[in-house]
Design an enzyme around this catalytic site. Structure first.
Site, mmCIF file in Angstrom:
data_model
loop_
_atom_site.group_PDB
_atom_site.id
_atom_site.type_symbol
_atom_site.label_atom_id
_atom_site.label_comp_id
_atom_site.label_asym_id
_atom_site.label_seq_id
_atom_site.Cartn_x
_atom_site.Cartn_y
_atom_site.Cartn_z
ATOM 1 N N ASN A 149 0.833 -1.195 0.000
ATOM 2 C CA ASN A 149 0.000 0.000 0.000
ATOM 3 C C ASN A 149 0.872 1.251 0.000
ATOM 4 O O ASN A 149 2.060 1.205 0.352
ATOM 5 C CB ASN A 149 -0.907 0.014 1.228
ATOM 6 N N CYS A 183 -4.105 -7.261 -4.792
ATOM 7 C CA CYS A 183 -4.921 -6.155 -5.320
ATOM 8 C C CYS A 183 -5.463 -6.600 -6.671
ATOM 9 O O CYS A 183 -4.687 -6.973 -7.563
ATOM 10 C CB CYS A 183 -4.059 -4.902 -5.463
ATOM 11 N N GLU A 197 -9.699 2.665 0.644
ATOM 12 C CA GLU A 197 -8.807 1.532 0.841
ATOM 13 C C GLU A 197 -7.937 1.753 2.072
ATOM 14 O O GLU A 197 -7.363 2.834 2.250
ATOM 15 C CB GLU A 197 -7.923 1.323 -0.383
ATOM 16 N N CYS A 222 -10.962 -0.149 -7.114
ATOM 17 C CA CYS A 222 -10.402 -1.217 -6.287
ATOM 18 C C CYS A 222 -10.955 -2.527 -6.826
ATOM 19 O O CYS A 222 -12.179 -2.732 -6.836
ATOM 20 C CB CYS A 222 -10.788 -1.035 -4.820
#
Length: 333
Positions: free
Chosen positions: A100, A109, A261, A270
């Site tokens: 992230n 992801c 997120e 996302c």
């Protein structure tokens, strides 16, 4: 350089050997999937020390390259999870090491998988097979912290990813009740009931009455989720838009979504969140609900399909917009 927290290093050549010179530049590629954007790094030799500090510096939108996350290409055999993944499929040569923007390690992801395989193709490290009409073609299999993921190419340049199994975190009781959590969002007048899903990473989905509420939600601040999962959660706000019949006769549902997120903030898209949103609305709709859903996000549209295996598939574009090198001294100050 005097910033070891963010400096990539090469391993020593042997006992007593001097350390390899610390690189002063780092090559990167920038890509996105429905505007969920990533900094991509080629570490096929597994020599990059991808620290949280380096991730934050690369993902910084003002002082770095900018992105919702950083994705490193590394051999599956070189990561701690690799042995178990290769035991399942020895062909899963490459591992998607996803971080992230805040430097935290993430399981995977959905949009990032598509961009990752497009990057593998650009590097000449892999080729994604075209899907055959009877769906019997092989697939490119990659490793992630959430397990193996298989990818096909579809007409129009889309990548379709088998995202693996999914589950309602609250089990059958949550399905019957329609919720197992409560979420308060700045800009909305009251806390709303929500449904928790696990797609290899955690999601909490709440339905809104209309697009006016969706626009009013302030996602510059993290929603307050109760109970909060131990490792946090992604939060999806969804508005169901109804169902249509596709030319092939399939019933197709449609939802519009915004997402906050964990470790990033609001993003333009996302992938796992789109799957969670579609699966939550399908759960709420009950018997006869579509198995195919189009999910509109600020960055575009993706398709979610429930597979007969009980897995869920995500299909959408992947775009590599450019490549370059970053001066590590300038990046880290």
């Amino acid at each position: 350089m005097t910033v070891p927290d963010v400096a990539p290093t090469a391993p020593h050549a042997g006992r007593g050997a001097p350390p390899a010179p610390v690189p002063r530049t780092l090559a990167f590629t920038k890509g996105h999937g429905t505007e969920n954007d990533f900094v991509l790094l080629d570490d096929r030799d597994a020599t990059l020390d991808l620290t949280p500090g380096l991730v934050r510096a690369l993902a910084d939108r003002r002082a770095g390259i900018g992105g919702d996350g950083v994705i490193r290409v590394v051999p599956t055999a070189a990561v701690p999870e690799g042995a178990a993944l290769l035991a399942q499929d020895p062909g899963a040569t490459w591992f998607m090491d996803y971080r992230n923007a805040d430097g935290s390690v993430a399981e995977m992801c959905g949009n990032g998988v598509r961009v990752f395989v497009a990057y593998l193709e650009r590097l000449g490290l892999a080729q994604v097979p075209e899907r055959t009409p009877d769906r019997t073609s092989g697939a490119l299999v990659i490793g992630t912290r959430a397990g193996l993921r298989s990818v096909h190419r579809e007409a129009g340049g889309l990548y379709a990813v088998d995202m693996g199994p999914w589950r309602l975190a609250g089990g059958p009781d949550a399905a019957i009740a329609g919720f197992d959590a409560e979420v308060a969002v700045v800009g909305l007048d009251v806390a709303r009931p929500a449904l928790s899903l696990d797609l290899g990473n955690p999601h909490t989905v709440l339905a809104l009455a209309g697009e006016g509420e969706l626009a009013a939600a302030d996602l510059t601040r993290a929603p307050d989720v109760r109970p909060l999962p131990p490792h946090g959660t992604n939060v999806e706000l969804v508005v169901p838009l109804g169902e249509t019949t596709a030319p092939d006769g399939d019933l197709v549902g449609r939802v519009r979504m915004r997402v906050h997120e964990r470790g990033v903030g609001e993003t333009r898209s996302c992938g796992t969140g789109a799957c969670a949103a579609a699966l939550a609305v399908r759960t709420w709709a009950g018997a006869g609900a579509p198995d195919v859903w189009l999910v509109d996000v600020p960055g575009g549209t993706v398709r979610v399909r429930l597979l007969p295996s009980g897995h869920v598939e995500l299909a959408g574009p992947a775009v590599l917009v450019g490549s370059g090198t970053v001066d590590l001294a300038a990046l880290t100050g």
